[in-house]
Structures are given as C-alpha cells and as structure tokens.
Design a protein around this motif. Structure first.
Motif, mmCIF file in Angstrom:
data_model
loop_
_atom_site.group_PDB
_atom_site.id
_atom_site.type_symbol
_atom_site.label_atom_id
_atom_site.label_comp_id
_atom_site.label_asym_id
_atom_site.label_seq_id
_atom_site.Cartn_x
_atom_site.Cartn_y
_atom_site.Cartn_z
ATOM 1 N N LYS A 46 0.827 -1.211 0.000
ATOM 2 C CA LYS A 46 0.000 0.000 0.000
ATOM 3 C C LYS A 46 0.857 1.256 0.000
ATOM 4 O O LYS A 46 0.565 2.219 -0.707
ATOM 5 C CB LYS A 46 -0.943 0.010 1.215
ATOM 6 C CG LYS A 46 -1.972 -1.095 1.206
ATOM 7 C CD LYS A 46 -2.956 -0.966 2.350
ATOM 8 C CE LYS A 46 -2.321 -1.138 3.687
ATOM 9 N NZ LYS A 46 -3.270 -1.170 4.809
ATOM 10 N N LEU A 47 1.952 1.236 0.773
ATOM 11 C CA LEU A 47 2.838 2.395 0.831
ATOM 12 C C LEU A 47 3.545 2.609 -0.506
ATOM 13 O O LEU A 47 3.724 3.742 -0.940
ATOM 14 C CB LEU A 47 3.870 2.223 1.948
ATOM 15 C CG LEU A 47 4.828 3.387 2.163
ATOM 16 C CD1 LEU A 47 4.071 4.635 2.600
ATOM 17 C CD2 LEU A 47 5.884 3.013 3.189
ATOM 18 N N SER A 48 3.933 1.530 -1.161
ATOM 19 C CA SER A 48 4.591 1.646 -2.461
ATOM 20 C C SER A 48 3.639 2.211 -3.510
ATOM 21 O O SER A 48 4.047 2.974 -4.380
ATOM 22 C CB SER A 48 5.104 0.278 -2.908
ATOM 23 O OG SER A 48 5.737 0.364 -4.151
ATOM 24 N N PHE A 49 2.374 1.856 -3.407
ATOM 25 C CA PHE A 49 1.377 2.336 -4.364
ATOM 26 C C PHE A 49 1.022 3.805 -4.124
ATOM 27 O O PHE A 49 0.899 4.589 -5.057
ATOM 28 C CB PHE A 49 0.120 1.461 -4.288
ATOM 29 C CG PHE A 49 -0.928 1.799 -5.299
ATOM 30 C CD1 PHE A 49 -0.673 1.667 -6.654
ATOM 31 C CD2 PHE A 49 -2.175 2.245 -4.909
ATOM 32 C CE1 PHE A 49 -1.635 1.978 -7.600
ATOM 33 C CE2 PHE A 49 -3.142 2.560 -5.844
ATOM 34 C CZ PHE A 49 -2.872 2.421 -7.196
ATOM 35 N N ILE A 50 0.859 4.175 -2.854
ATOM 36 C CA ILE A 50 0.484 5.551 -2.496
ATOM 37 C C ILE A 50 1.430 6.042 -1.394
ATOM 38 O O ILE A 50 1.078 6.038 -0.211
ATOM 39 C CB ILE A 50 -0.986 5.620 -2.025
ATOM 40 C CG1 ILE A 50 -1.904 5.052 -3.080
ATOM 41 C CG2 ILE A 50 -1.366 7.057 -1.691
ATOM 42 C CD1 ILE A 50 -3.339 4.955 -2.653
ATOM 43 N N PRO A 51 2.667 6.464 -1.767
ATOM 44 C CA PRO A 51 3.617 6.882 -0.735
ATOM 45 C C PRO A 51 3.338 8.257 -0.133
ATOM 46 O O PRO A 51 3.698 8.520 1.006
ATOM 47 C CB PRO A 51 4.961 6.882 -1.468
ATOM 48 C CG PRO A 51 4.615 7.102 -2.894
ATOM 49 C CD PRO A 51 3.267 6.462 -3.094
ATOM 50 N N TRP A 52 2.694 9.132 -0.878
ATOM 51 C CA TRP A 52 2.445 10.489 -0.389
ATOM 52 C C TRP A 52 1.144 10.524 0.389
ATOM 53 O O TRP A 52 0.102 10.146 -0.118
ATOM 54 C CB TRP A 52 2.420 11.490 -1.532
ATOM 55 C CG TRP A 52 3.766 11.579 -2.162
ATOM 56 C CD1 TRP A 52 4.203 10.901 -3.256
ATOM 57 C CD2 TRP A 52 4.869 12.324 -1.689
ATOM 58 N NE1 TRP A 52 5.509 11.196 -3.495
ATOM 59 C CE2 TRP A 52 5.946 12.079 -2.551
ATOM 60 C CE3 TRP A 52 5.060 13.192 -0.627
ATOM 61 C CZ2 TRP A 52 7.188 12.657 -2.383
ATOM 62 C CZ3 TRP A 52 6.296 13.774 -0.458
ATOM 63 C CH2 TRP A 52 7.347 13.504 -1.329
ATOM 64 N N SER A 131 -1.968 7.050 7.865
ATOM 65 C CA SER A 131 -1.892 8.391 7.298
ATOM 66 C C SER A 131 -0.816 9.190 8.027
ATOM 67 O O SER A 131 -0.471 8.901 9.177
ATOM 68 C CB SER A 131 -3.242 9.098 7.399
ATOM 69 O OG SER A 131 -3.520 9.392 8.742
ATOM 70 N N VAL A 132 -0.306 10.197 7.369
ATOM 71 C CA VAL A 132 0.721 11.060 7.967
ATOM 72 C C VAL A 132 0.180 11.703 9.240
ATOM 73 O O VAL A 132 0.901 11.827 10.240
ATOM 74 C CB VAL A 132 1.181 12.127 6.942
ATOM 75 C CG1 VAL A 132 2.107 13.127 7.566
ATOM 76 C CG2 VAL A 132 1.826 11.462 5.746
ATOM 77 N N GLU A 133 -1.085 12.075 9.235
ATOM 78 C CA GLU A 133 -1.689 12.702 10.408
ATOM 79 C C GLU A 133 -1.747 11.730 11.590
ATOM 80 O O GLU A 133 -1.473 12.116 12.730
ATOM 81 C CB GLU A 133 -3.099 13.213 10.074
ATOM 82 C CG GLU A 133 -3.120 14.341 9.053
ATOM 83 C CD GLU A 133 -2.991 13.874 7.593
ATOM 84 O OE1 GLU A 133 -2.708 14.733 6.747
ATOM 85 O OE2 GLU A 133 -3.140 12.675 7.319
#
Length: 148
Positions: A46-52, A131-133
């Motif tokens: 999941k992180l590789s697909f959507i890193p931002w 999420s970053v938050e």
C-alpha cells in the motif's frame, strides 16, 4: 498535491515497485513458512502504491503499551527470513527506481520517497501504514507519555 505526487510516482516507476511488493505478498501467502510475513508485505505494498500521505511506522509507536519481548524476538526472526527471501531484491528495486526518478528534475521528490521505502523493505515486520496525520499524532502521544 499528494494526488499529483502519487500519480507521478506511479508513472515514473511506482507501478513496477508496487508489482514487486504484490508478487512478494502473493509468494509469502503461498509459502507456509512465510505466511506471517504477508501482513507486513501487504502494508508496504500500500505504501509503495500511495507513498504520499501515508507513512510506515512501527506498531510500538501506535500501541506502546503492547510491548512484548517474545513478540519482538519473533519479529526479528521474521525480519531475518524476510531479508533473505524478499528484502534484498525489493530494496534494490526501490533504489533503482529512486535513482531513475531522481534523474528527472520533476521526479526528485518521488525518488526520495522510494529511498525511504527501500530502507523499510529490508526490515518491514511490525510496521503499519497509516496516514501522515495518524503517525504524527502517535508520535506526539508517545512524546507526551515519555515526559510524564
């Protein structure tokens, strides 16, 4: 902005790294001995697909009260198995993608994200993608607990 960077990542090689993680997830699910690695592998897919907009943090940062030395020792053994079977080639794949992305001016931020994922690829067991938050809130809560 996150959406634009995620699309840029996908176009500039993120699809290849995501496919690599997906392949590792499938293989780890099919092999009996590596079945416990499947969760961590899927998280980093999941992180590789959507890193931002996402971040991989250790489970201890999310739930610090759940520290268990037996689980930590088991996680270390799983990480060693992971490194031998999957981690090294996924790390090389992320480094290669990161270098290729950094060769273009527009791909530099995405390349840096791939370098961060390359480090995670070597030792992913016990990490969760949030999420970053959520990651920021967990770190602030842990810092607050340490000072009490």
């Amino acid at each position: 902005m996150r959406t634009v960077l995620n699309i840029l990542n996908f176009v500039l090689g993120g699809f290849a790294t995501t496919l690599g993680w997906l392949l590792a997830t499938i293989i780890s699910a099919l092999l009996i001995i590596t079945l416990p690695l499947t969760r961590s592998c899927w998280e980093i897919t999941k992180l590789s697909f959507i890193p931002w907009g996402n971040e991989a943090i250790h489970i201890d940062e999310l739930e610090p009260q759940s520290k268990n030395s037996l689980l930590n020792a088991g996680g270390t053994v799983l990480n060693i198995i992971w490194l031998i079977l999957f981690g090294w080639w996924l790390c090389i794949m992320h480094i290669t993608a990161g270098i290729a992305q950094c060769l273009t001016i527009i791909g530099i931020p995405v390349g840096v994200a791939n370098f961060k994922i390359a480090a995670i690829a070597l030792w992913p067991v016990g990490r969760r993608v949030v999420s970053v938050e959520t990651a920021r809130a967990a770190r602030e809560a842990n810092a607050h607990r340490r000072f009490q």
